[in-house]
Design a protein around this motif. Sequence first.
Motif, PDB file in Angstrom:
ATOM      1  N   GLU A 105      -4.798  63.979  23.890  1.00 57.31           N
ATOM      2  CA  GLU A 105      -3.978  63.308  24.896  1.00 57.31           C
ATOM      3  C   GLU A 105      -3.309  62.059  24.327  1.00 57.31           C
ATOM      4  OE1 GLU A 105      -6.261  62.719  28.423  1.00 57.31           O
ATOM      5  OE2 GLU A 105      -6.202  64.840  28.953  1.00 57.31           O
ATOM      6  N   ARG A 106      -2.382  62.271  23.444  1.00 55.76           N
ATOM      7  CA  ARG A 106      -1.587  61.198  22.848  1.00 55.76           C
ATOM      8  C   ARG A 106      -0.390  60.921  23.763  1.00 55.76           C
ATOM      9  NH1 ARG A 106      -0.325  59.288  17.601  1.00 55.76           N
ATOM     10  NH2 ARG A 106       1.593  58.084  17.680  1.00 55.76           N
ATOM     11  N   PHE A 107      -0.394  59.776  24.415  1.00 52.81           N
ATOM     12  CA  PHE A 107       0.684  59.430  25.339  1.00 52.81           C
ATOM     13  C   PHE A 107       1.924  59.000  24.572  1.00 52.81           C
ATOM     14  CE2 PHE A 107      -2.931  59.349  28.124  1.00 52.81           C
ATOM     15  CZ  PHE A 107      -2.431  59.816  29.326  1.00 52.81           C
ATOM     16  N   LEU A 108       3.084  59.407  25.086  1.00 44.49           N
ATOM     17  CA  LEU A 108       4.344  59.074  24.431  1.00 44.49           C
ATOM     18  C   LEU A 108       4.632  57.590  24.563  1.00 44.49           C
ATOM     19  CD1 LEU A 108       6.623  62.057  25.547  1.00 44.49           C
ATOM     20  CD2 LEU A 108       5.007  61.923  23.643  1.00 44.49           C
ATOM     21  N   GLN A 109       5.296  57.043  23.570  1.00 45.31           N
ATOM     22  CA  GLN A 109       5.626  55.622  23.567  1.00 45.31           C
ATOM     23  C   GLN A 109       6.840  55.363  24.457  1.00 45.31           C
ATOM     24  OE1 GLN A 109       6.143  54.258  19.537  1.00 45.31           O
ATOM     25  NE2 GLN A 109       4.214  55.161  18.851  1.00 45.31           N
ATOM     26  N   GLY A 110       7.066  54.095  24.759  1.00 42.64           N
ATOM     27  CA  GLY A 110       8.250  53.700  25.514  1.00 42.64           C
ATOM     28  C   GLY A 110       8.137  54.041  26.984  1.00 42.64           C
ATOM     29  N   THR A 111       9.297  54.209  27.608  1.00 37.98           N
ATOM     30  CA  THR A 111       9.337  54.460  29.050  1.00 37.98           C
ATOM     31  C   THR A 111       9.229  55.933  29.390  1.00 37.98           C
ATOM     32  OG1 THR A 111      11.754  54.557  28.975  1.00 37.98           O
ATOM     33  CG2 THR A 111      10.755  52.415  29.441  1.00 37.98           C
ATOM     34  N   ASP A 112       9.367  56.803  28.394  1.00 33.60           N
ATOM     35  CA  ASP A 112       9.309  58.234  28.651  1.00 33.60           C
ATOM     36  C   ASP A 112       7.900  58.632  29.075  1.00 33.60           C
ATOM     37  OD1 ASP A 112      10.568  61.130  26.817  1.00 33.60           O
ATOM     38  OD2 ASP A 112      10.204  60.751  28.933  1.00 33.60           O
ATOM     39  N   CYS A 155      10.306  58.437  16.248  1.00 36.59           N
ATOM     40  CA  CYS A 155       9.666  57.136  16.485  1.00 36.59           C
ATOM     41  C   CYS A 155       8.610  56.803  15.437  1.00 36.59           C
ATOM     42  CB  CYS A 155       9.028  57.115  17.879  1.00 36.59           C
ATOM     43  SG  CYS A 155      10.206  57.345  19.222  1.00 36.59           S
ATOM     44  N   ASN A 156       7.838  57.789  15.000  1.00 37.11           N
ATOM     45  CA  ASN A 156       6.719  57.530  14.094  1.00 37.11           C
ATOM     46  C   ASN A 156       6.971  57.955  12.649  1.00 37.11           C
ATOM     47  OD1 ASN A 156       4.310  56.565  15.874  1.00 37.11           O
ATOM     48  ND2 ASN A 156       5.256  58.224  17.026  1.00 37.11           N
ATOM     49  N   GLU A 157       8.107  58.625  12.428  1.00 36.29           N
ATOM     50  CA  GLU A 157       8.510  59.044  11.082  1.00 36.29           C
ATOM     51  C   GLU A 157       7.448  59.898  10.390  1.00 36.29           C
ATOM     52  OE1 GLU A 157       9.640  55.505   8.988  1.00 36.29           O
ATOM     53  OE2 GLU A 157      11.484  55.257  10.136  1.00 36.29           O
ATOM     54  N   TYR A 158       6.959  60.866  11.131  1.00 37.75           N
ATOM     55  CA  TYR A 158       6.022  61.849  10.593  1.00 37.75           C
ATOM     56  C   TYR A 158       6.776  63.132  10.256  1.00 37.75           C
ATOM     57  CZ  TYR A 158       1.388  59.771  11.492  1.00 37.75           C
ATOM     58  OH  TYR A 158       0.246  59.003  11.458  1.00 37.75           O
ATOM     59  N   THR A 159       6.268  63.876   9.284  1.00 35.68           N
ATOM     60  CA  THR A 159       6.729  65.244   9.058  1.00 35.68           C
ATOM     61  C   THR A 159       5.942  66.153   9.987  1.00 35.68           C
ATOM     62  OG1 THR A 159       7.283  64.842   6.739  1.00 35.68           O
ATOM     63  CG2 THR A 159       6.907  67.138   7.404  1.00 35.68           C
ATOM     64  N   VAL A 160       6.644  66.829  10.893  1.00 31.17           N
ATOM     65  CA  VAL A 160       5.982  67.732  11.841  1.00 31.17           C
ATOM     66  C   VAL A 160       5.879  69.103  11.175  1.00 31.17           C
ATOM     67  CG1 VAL A 160       6.067  68.771  14.129  1.00 31.17           C
ATOM     68  CG2 VAL A 160       6.900  66.426  13.803  1.00 31.17           C
ATOM     69  N   ASP A 161       4.686  69.449  10.709  1.00 31.49           N
ATOM     70  CA  ASP A 161       4.507  70.725  10.014  1.00 31.49           C
ATOM     71  C   ASP A 161       4.629  71.914  10.960  1.00 31.49           C
ATOM     72  OD1 ASP A 161       4.070  69.809   7.338  1.00 31.49           O
ATOM     73  OD2 ASP A 161       2.128  69.034   7.993  1.00 31.49           O
ATOM     74  N   ALA A 162       4.258  71.736  12.210  1.00 31.30           N
ATOM     75  CA  ALA A 162       4.411  72.811  13.201  1.00 31.30           C
ATOM     76  C   ALA A 162       4.140  72.265  14.591  1.00 31.30           C
ATOM     77  CB  ALA A 162       3.458  73.975  12.910  1.00 31.30           C
ATOM     78  N   ILE A 163       4.726  72.918  15.582  1.00 29.60           N
ATOM     79  CA  ILE A 163       4.329  72.728  16.972  1.00 29.60           C
ATOM     80  C   ILE A 163       3.691  74.036  17.418  1.00 29.60           C
ATOM     81  CG2 ILE A 163       5.082  72.340  19.340  1.00 29.60           C
ATOM     82  CD1 ILE A 163       7.236  70.513  18.339  1.00 29.60           C
ATOM     83  N   VAL A 164       2.460  73.939  17.900  1.00 26.79           N
ATOM     84  CA  VAL A 164       1.678  75.121  18.272  1.00 26.79           C
ATOM     85  C   VAL A 164       1.636  75.221  19.789  1.00 26.79           C
ATOM     86  CG1 VAL A 164      -0.496  76.349  17.964  1.00 26.79           C
ATOM     87  CG2 VAL A 164       0.279  74.724  16.222  1.00 26.79           C
ATOM     88  N   TYR A 165       1.997  76.370  20.303  1.00 32.97           N
ATOM     89  CA  TYR A 165       2.059  76.620  21.741  1.00 32.97           C
ATOM     90  C   TYR A 165       1.012  77.671  22.075  1.00 32.97           C
ATOM     91  CZ  TYR A 165       4.599  77.162  26.226  1.00 32.97           C
ATOM     92  OH  TYR A 165       4.977  77.181  27.552  1.00 32.97           O
ATOM     93  N   LEU A 166       0.010  77.296  22.881  1.00 32.93           N
ATOM     94  CA  LEU A 166      -1.145  78.159  23.155  1.00 32.93           C
ATOM     95  C   LEU A 166      -1.157  78.594  24.612  1.00 32.93           C
ATOM     96  CD1 LEU A 166      -3.953  76.128  21.308  1.00 32.93           C
ATOM     97  CD2 LEU A 166      -2.698  78.114  20.435  1.00 32.93           C
ATOM     98  N   PRO A 167      -0.511  79.718  24.968  1.00 33.95           N
ATOM     99  CA  PRO A 167      -0.580  80.222  26.343  1.00 33.95           C
ATOM    100  C   PRO A 167      -1.749  81.178  26.530  1.00 33.95           C
ATOM    101  CG  PRO A 167       1.021  81.500  25.122  1.00 33.95           C
ATOM    102  CD  PRO A 167       0.436  80.504  24.151  1.00 33.95           C
ATOM    103  N   MET A 168      -2.184  81.348  27.771  1.00 38.36           N
ATOM    104  CA  MET A 168      -3.205  82.342  28.043  1.00 38.36           C
ATOM    105  C   MET A 168      -2.607  83.735  28.006  1.00 38.36           C
ATOM    106  SD  MET A 168      -6.341  83.127  28.698  1.00 38.36           S
ATOM    107  CE  MET A 168      -7.174  81.609  29.199  1.00 38.36           C
ATOM    108  N   SER A 169      -1.405  83.891  28.575  1.00 35.56           N
ATOM    109  CA  SER A 169      -0.783  85.209  28.656  1.00 35.56           C
ATOM    110  C   SER A 169       0.418  85.301  27.738  1.00 35.56           C
ATOM    111  CB  SER A 169      -0.362  85.516  30.095  1.00 35.56           C
ATOM    112  OG  SER A 169       0.529  84.535  30.562  1.00 35.56           O
TER     113      SER A 169
END
Length: 395
Positions: A105-112, A155-169
């Motif tokens: 649960e990493r909350f986004l920075q700023g007003t978003d 914002c954090n200048e990280y290399t995003v190696d992947a975004i993983v999406y885990l659905p049940m169905s």
Amino acid sequence: MSEESLFNKDLPKELTDFLENPELKSIIEEYEKASKECDSAGFNIFTIISDYYFRENFHGDILYAFLNPQGGHGEKHKFLNIFLQMLGLEDSIKYYGSNTIVEKERFLQGTDSGRIDFLIQTPENRHCIIIENKLHDANDMPRQLERYFDEMDGCNEYTVDAIVYLPMSLGNYPHLDKDYEGKFRLRIIPANDYGNSGKSLINDWVLPCISAAEYDNSKEILSQYAKLLNALKPESLKHVSILKLRDFLFGKQKDDDSLNKNLCIINKIKEIDENGSFSKMLKDLGKQLANRLILKLSSISKLIKHPTYENCCVVKLGCKREIYIFCAEDFKYRMRIINDGIIENWKSSILENHESEREALKNRESKYDNYIEYKLNEEESLASIIKFFVKITNK
């Protein structure tokens, strides 16, 4: 469709035409098949200790416990590395060494607004993996994955190696803006194997983790979790068929005449064949809609599910004032305000000093005493007014 008892009856042409619709027949057949396949998880620790195993946080706690190299399992990076292998990120394993942090649960920075469910990161190497937990099959928020990517890449200048999406169905997929296509590797990993030869959480992570685990405790917990996921597979398919029924009956494209016509037909069918598959689907639909609304309102801290009425949730506004929200039997959302056990006139109380909102809600007055009424395809509007009520009463 196996509704033989219903078809053996002499039905009006309007009902026969409705039930013979190929799309509806297909939906009911999917539901009946999934219902027959439903099985319990057996003697399972998770179902014994909790009735929350359909919810996001339940699965999230299990994932976090095993993905975290510093977790109590004592097996260090073993389960995390198997996860990376499942994602096809063998070339990135070198970045996730002893200093890897798994953040929940990493909350986004700023007003978003918003939060990343899981963030696997190495602050020294500035690499990360974003995990979006959809094991409760909730809908996406607007630009959800795009905002997460901007948070870490921009914002954090990280290399995003992947975004993983885990659905049940299998049918739950994210929708990306065209500008973001190709910017990051998106991995969609459903919980179970649905026969599409793709990867699944159970086959490509849970079961390999069981084989690789050194300690009996890890093996046993993961084995019980695998049984739970297997038991939830047909429930998930039932869930998908019920959502298809919702869209068929009450989709956003439906005008008021179509909605009213469908409501009239399904009420007649319920009277004729109360225990048939279609009537059972309608009951399940009411429960799903109530749970769906609860998820939409999950950011409200004082929201609870009603302890007695399964199609009702309650928002506490402070003192003895509460909002009751029902998914009614005629498939409309109705809400009213209760103050110290007495139904309150919302126009002269909570909205007394808010003329524009009061006038807007006049068109939503129900024939029932002091209820505000919303159609099923107006969940967003209902959620907005409830949040408005919370806001003005907390001032």
